[in-house]
Design a protein around this motif. Sequence first.
Motif, PDB file in Angstrom:
ATOM      1  N   THR A 503       0.862  -1.174   0.000  1.00  0.00           N
ATOM      2  CA  THR A 503       0.000   0.000   0.000  1.00  0.00           C
ATOM      3  C   THR A 503       0.901   1.228   0.000  1.00  0.00           C
ATOM      4  OG1 THR A 503      -0.015   0.211   2.382  1.00  0.00           O
ATOM      5  CG2 THR A 503      -1.691  -1.208   1.421  1.00  0.00           C
ATOM      6  N   GLU A 504       0.301   2.356  -0.288  1.00  0.00           N
ATOM      7  CA  GLU A 504       1.099   3.578  -0.356  1.00  0.00           C
ATOM      8  C   GLU A 504       1.808   3.838   0.972  1.00  0.00           C
ATOM      9  OE1 GLU A 504      -0.722   7.575  -1.218  1.00  0.00           O
ATOM     10  OE2 GLU A 504       0.309   7.156  -3.109  1.00  0.00           O
ATOM     11  N   LYS A 505       1.065   3.632   2.048  1.00  0.00           N
ATOM     12  CA  LYS A 505       1.633   3.888   3.376  1.00  0.00           C
ATOM     13  C   LYS A 505       2.845   2.976   3.636  1.00  0.00           C
ATOM     14  CE  LYS A 505       0.424   5.285   7.834  1.00  0.00           C
ATOM     15  NZ  LYS A 505      -0.120   6.497   8.262  1.00  0.00           N
ATOM     16  N   GLU A 506       2.685   1.730   3.248  1.00  0.00           N
ATOM     17  CA  GLU A 506       3.788   0.780   3.437  1.00  0.00           C
ATOM     18  C   GLU A 506       5.006   1.199   2.621  1.00  0.00           C
ATOM     19  OE1 GLU A 506       1.929  -3.580   4.397  1.00  0.00           O
ATOM     20  OE2 GLU A 506       1.611  -2.752   2.398  1.00  0.00           O
ATOM     21  N   ILE A 507       4.730   1.695   1.433  1.00  0.00           N
ATOM     22  CA  ILE A 507       5.831   2.115   0.564  1.00  0.00           C
ATOM     23  C   ILE A 507       6.609   3.253   1.224  1.00  0.00           C
ATOM     24  CG2 ILE A 507       6.415   3.204  -1.637  1.00  0.00           C
ATOM     25  CD1 ILE A 507       4.016   1.708  -2.840  1.00  0.00           C
ATOM     26  N   PHE A 508       5.865   4.233   1.733  1.00  0.00           N
ATOM     27  CA  PHE A 508       6.541   5.368   2.367  1.00  0.00           C
ATOM     28  C   PHE A 508       7.391   4.912   3.549  1.00  0.00           C
ATOM     29  CE2 PHE A 508       2.884   8.102   0.708  1.00  0.00           C
ATOM     30  CZ  PHE A 508       3.596   8.381  -0.445  1.00  0.00           C
ATOM     31  N   ASN A 509       6.864   3.939   4.250  1.00  0.00           N
ATOM     32  CA  ASN A 509       7.599   3.509   5.431  1.00  0.00           C
ATOM     33  C   ASN A 509       8.844   2.684   5.088  1.00  0.00           C
ATOM     34  OD1 ASN A 509       6.170   4.807   7.483  1.00  0.00           O
ATOM     35  ND2 ASN A 509       4.496   3.365   7.229  1.00  0.00           N
ATOM     36  N   LEU A 510       8.952   2.295   3.819  1.00  0.00           N
ATOM     37  CA  LEU A 510      10.183   1.622   3.382  1.00  0.00           C
ATOM     38  C   LEU A 510      11.381   2.544   3.543  1.00  0.00           C
ATOM     39  CD1 LEU A 510       9.065  -0.110   0.054  1.00  0.00           C
ATOM     40  CD2 LEU A 510       9.713  -1.236   2.179  1.00  0.00           C
ATOM     41  N   ILE A 511      11.102   3.839   3.470  1.00  0.00           N
ATOM     42  CA  ILE A 511      12.170   4.836   3.571  1.00  0.00           C
ATOM     43  C   ILE A 511      12.952   4.669   4.859  1.00  0.00           C
ATOM     44  CG2 ILE A 511      12.579   7.313   3.815  1.00  0.00           C
ATOM     45  CD1 ILE A 511      10.217   7.755   2.011  1.00  0.00           C
ATOM     46  N   MET A 512      12.260   4.173   5.860  1.00  0.00           N
ATOM     47  CA  MET A 512      12.912   4.093   7.162  1.00  0.00           C
ATOM     48  C   MET A 512      13.650   2.789   7.403  1.00  0.00           C
ATOM     49  SD  MET A 512      10.491   6.335   9.540  1.00  0.00           S
ATOM     50  CE  MET A 512       9.070   5.902   8.625  1.00  0.00           C
ATOM     51  N   LEU A 513      13.736   1.962   6.363  1.00  0.00           N
ATOM     52  CA  LEU A 513      14.523   0.738   6.519  1.00  0.00           C
ATOM     53  C   LEU A 513      16.008   1.073   6.412  1.00  0.00           C
ATOM     54  CD1 LEU A 513      12.474  -1.792   4.384  1.00  0.00           C
ATOM     55  CD2 LEU A 513      12.628  -1.649   6.858  1.00  0.00           C
ATOM     56  N   PRO A 514      16.835   0.287   7.111  1.00  0.00           N
ATOM     57  CA  PRO A 514      18.272   0.539   7.010  1.00  0.00           C
ATOM     58  C   PRO A 514      18.744   0.387   5.574  1.00  0.00           C
ATOM     59  CG  PRO A 514      17.796  -1.114   8.701  1.00  0.00           C
ATOM     60  CD  PRO A 514      16.514  -0.832   8.004  1.00  0.00           C
ATOM     61  N   GLY A 515      19.645   1.238   5.167  1.00  0.00           N
ATOM     62  CA  GLY A 515      20.232   1.114   3.839  1.00  0.00           C
ATOM     63  C   GLY A 515      19.350   1.632   2.728  1.00  0.00           C
ATOM     64  N   PHE A 516      18.451   2.556   3.064  1.00  0.00           N
ATOM     65  CA  PHE A 516      17.606   3.119   2.020  1.00  0.00           C
ATOM     66  C   PHE A 516      17.872   4.610   1.878  1.00  0.00           C
ATOM     67  CE2 PHE A 516      14.055   5.056   0.068  1.00  0.00           C
ATOM     68  CZ  PHE A 516      13.610   4.137  -0.856  1.00  0.00           C
ATOM     69  N   SER A 517      18.029   5.063   0.671  1.00  0.00           N
ATOM     70  CA  SER A 517      18.134   6.495   0.439  1.00  0.00           C
ATOM     71  C   SER A 517      17.735   6.773  -0.982  1.00  0.00           C
ATOM     72  CB  SER A 517      19.568   6.963   0.679  1.00  0.00           C
ATOM     73  OG  SER A 517      19.688   8.292   0.263  1.00  0.00           O
ATOM     74  N   THR A 518      16.749   7.675  -1.158  1.00  0.00           N
ATOM     75  CA  THR A 518      16.268   7.920  -2.517  1.00  0.00           C
ATOM     76  C   THR A 518      17.185   8.849  -3.285  1.00  0.00           C
ATOM     77  OG1 THR A 518      14.869   9.603  -1.571  1.00  0.00           O
ATOM     78  CG2 THR A 518      13.816   7.526  -2.209  1.00  0.00           C
ATOM     79  N   ASN A 519      17.949   9.623  -2.565  1.00  0.00           N
ATOM     80  CA  ASN A 519      18.825  10.552  -3.267  1.00  0.00           C
ATOM     81  C   ASN A 519      20.046   9.816  -3.803  1.00  0.00           C
ATOM     82  OD1 ASN A 519      18.519  13.151  -3.997  1.00  0.00           O
ATOM     83  ND2 ASN A 519      19.918  13.943  -2.446  1.00  0.00           N
ATOM     84  N   GLU A 520      20.255   9.919  -5.094  1.00  0.00           N
ATOM     85  CA  GLU A 520      21.380   9.215  -5.692  1.00  0.00           C
ATOM     86  C   GLU A 520      22.693   9.855  -5.264  1.00  0.00           C
ATOM     87  OE1 GLU A 520      21.126   6.525  -7.595  1.00  0.00           O
ATOM     88  OE2 GLU A 520      18.948   6.503  -7.570  1.00  0.00           O
ATOM     89  N   VAL A 521      22.642  11.167  -5.123  1.00  0.00           N
ATOM     90  CA  VAL A 521      23.865  11.883  -4.814  1.00  0.00           C
ATOM     91  C   VAL A 521      23.960  12.105  -3.306  1.00  0.00           C
ATOM     92  CG1 VAL A 521      25.243  13.900  -5.394  1.00  0.00           C
ATOM     93  CG2 VAL A 521      23.472  13.093  -6.971  1.00  0.00           C
ATOM     94  N   VAL A 522      25.105  11.772  -2.772  1.00  0.00           N
ATOM     95  CA  VAL A 522      25.324  12.030  -1.357  1.00  0.00           C
ATOM     96  C   VAL A 522      25.700  13.497  -1.193  1.00  0.00           C
ATOM     97  CG1 VAL A 522      26.808  11.539   0.589  1.00  0.00           C
ATOM     98  CG2 VAL A 522      26.018   9.684  -0.859  1.00  0.00           C
ATOM     99  N   THR A 523      24.912  14.214  -0.419  1.00  0.00           N
ATOM    100  CA  THR A 523      25.253  15.611  -0.186  1.00  0.00           C
ATOM    101  C   THR A 523      25.810  15.746   1.211  1.00  0.00           C
ATOM    102  OG1 THR A 523      23.136  16.195   0.775  1.00  0.00           O
ATOM    103  CG2 THR A 523      23.306  16.296  -1.624  1.00  0.00           C
ATOM    104  N   GLU A 524      26.189  16.966   1.513  1.00  0.00           N
ATOM    105  CA  GLU A 524      26.749  17.216   2.844  1.00  0.00           C
ATOM    106  C   GLU A 524      25.709  16.928   3.920  1.00  0.00           C
ATOM    107  OE1 GLU A 524      28.313  20.984   5.456  1.00  0.00           O
ATOM    108  OE2 GLU A 524      28.038  21.236   3.311  1.00  0.00           O
TER     109      GLU A 524
END
Lengths: 705, 155
Positions: A503-524
Amino acid sequence: MSKFEAGMEAMVDMYIYETTTLLEQLDQILMKTESASSFGEEDINEIFRIMHTIKGSSAMMGLENMSTLAHAIEDMFFIIREEKPVITNTRDLYELVFNASDLLKAEIELLQEDSYSPTDFSGAKQKIFDFVDVLKGKAPAGNAAQGTAQAPAATAAASQSAEPAEQKNSDFTAVRVFFEDDCKMENLRALLIINKIREDCEKLEYEPADIETNPESAKKIIENGFVIRFKPIGPVENITREIEEALNVKSYEFISTPAKEEKAPVQPAAAQPVQQQASQSVPEKKAEAPQQKEEGASVEQINNLLAQSKSGGTKQSLISVNLNKLDQLLDMVGEIVITEAMVTANPDLKGLQLDNFQKAARQLRKLTDELQDIVMSIRMVPLSGAFNKMTRIVRDMKIKLNKDVDLVFEGEETEVDKSVIDNLNDPLMHMVRNAMDHGIEDTAEERIAKGKPAKGTITLSAYNASGEVIIVVSDDGKGIDPAKVLAKAKKNGLLTKPEKDYTEKEIFNLIMLPGFSTNEVVTEYSGRGVGMDVVRKNIEKIGGSVSVDSKFGQGTNFIIKIPLSLAIVDGMEVTVGKSIFTIPINSIKESFKLKPKQLIKDTSGKEMIMIRGECYPLIRLYEIYGLEPSYTDLFSGIIILVEAEGKSACLFADELIGEQQVVVKPFSPLLNNFKVKQNGMAGCTILGDGSITIILDVNNIISNF
Amino acid sequence: MTDTELYTETSNDFMSTGGKVLLFDIEDNVYGVEIQYITEIIGIQPITIVPKVPDYIKGVINLRGKVIPVMSVRKRFGKEEIPYDERTCIIVIEYDNIAVGLIVDKVNEVLEVDPEQISATPDYKSVNSNRYISAIIETQTGIKLLLNCQKIVAE
């Protein structure tokens, strides 16, 4: 711990606390003035005073690097205050001060480590000096940079002996102060004295005049003593007492007193009246006493400085207390509450008619309740402190990322337990950074194109809801793209079920799993893929939860739920077989015996209970926890209707035992490894008879079973 | 104070310095726990069941106001549990500020171990309990297995 002089170690805590508080104040002022883009006189004075205090206390701790850095800033603001130069490059000024404030903060952090060695601030200092030069260059009266107060003294210093100056200042009292041998940094100690007596003097000069700026002046003071010439407002004794009480003063002597009869130059020493000779030897003896009380006196001094800086002279009615002591007090009160129950509900009393005892017991109960409330309220701190720290982060990122963003607070007066606040700073910081970096659109054009105001908004709001505090970090930025998150999660192998089942809610909560980052570029600021994972862990550590809610294109909300207090809840005890569980009263709506017509079964045989036209799912506690119950028959046991976060359910237990206030003891980290929290257990508590019950987390039970 | 300091020193490297070890029996094996980790040894107590945890976690006990989890060492090492009797003990250990009670058949004695008696564990991944053993102690009376307290507490 040889980083501090003996006797100073005891004050390290105090020093760290005080300096941190001051630096936070400084940040607040800077932030306020920067957004209003005007420096009020009051603000300048305040900054001046903060830096002054930091300088003084750092010097006292022997932290010369911090002291001199603070000094450089103080000087800069001195010039700004006294000469009011037109500051064209305000931004550079803010950058300088923010930078210095950061350096000092970092140094304080370092200080708390065992292997501390002073950082070299000369680079930062040089920048400040350069800026001061610029200021001076623009200021018309540039050469009077050292300020009006010091100028006459400087001329006085030019002549080797102090006497000629007295020709003009015959109504001055002159005192020569000697410091203890080897007390170090005589110039700063001298400065402390000057600061102390400044208020009581109509006029004040001293020699060497450059004690604030020139460390070499310390040598002169050792050789010639520190000469203070002053014209007191009140009696001279006030001043001399201050000098006597000052730190590390070995002795002092009068060089001259106000010449009453004639203006003629006073001859040095020889011309002193006999009286002065006498008073000279008496104070010398007196001055020895404070020397022994040195430690106490210096604490006092810090307190004075602290009081001064905090409330601008008025007496402060706050004290700072070691948190450990507070924790001990809380534990103690918790034990008292339990013991009270043990006494008043003692099985030995059963069946006895004890009117007076009951009366006294009631009184005791009332008092312990009050005691508990007070202790709890001591530990409650408003969230504004934690929120205010974010202003700084937003400000810095605004400049670095070149995004225009407003930070809005709502309900920052909401109070939570101190232990909660401490664990909240990091998560909040991460979330605000995320919102700034990923949330808000990169350019104003992009925003306008979407029909949003050019300026982005990040809102931090907090409110109380059913025994919990809810904090929402929201932005009106890009929002989260569920498809992108899902793809990314798939790439990183984080999915546990088929893609379309999310579900959409579950998808959003994937963000909080270890090793997840949507940004391809690491910024400061973000994008290392550890951020949200850490946020979740930190929040869970304090018994809270985080969830994400987002509308793609419109913005993102991070919702943090944390318990109001970690310590004491009103609970209802229920039995399931041999086990006893405690359900927090604030999540119980009602409890009742089931009537046959209330029971409904849906097509799959799932049981539901009908109450006043509403249908609630039934959860059998023994079933979810695999226990041996006394009753499996729904009509024999008891049904408890519970509610959490708008969701309700009926729990089935054997019977109710009674209501009791319980002290929540968190589960051991060992058990937390097994997701006890997700399984609906919030903690445990010890009952009056020493047995342990488990406190249920209704929210998790409803969500997970 | 000096005692604790001494203990911390030995804890840094038990393998090279040796130290005192409490021995306890599980079935035919003798296990050891470094004494520095042991808070106390108590008799079997009423245990409150905590649902939904692995079966070797028997629940929690009230140790003078502190709630600590207890685990059955037998179950932990995949052995059959036996009924508790008057010799059953709970060894309370503390590692990294985490306390846990270990239910053991009985405790034996405290042994002073010399460094030369200690050898590292062989790297048999197939042996279930091997992960929880940090060293092997050879004495005249036989082989003793030293528990890895960190692993016990952390996993």
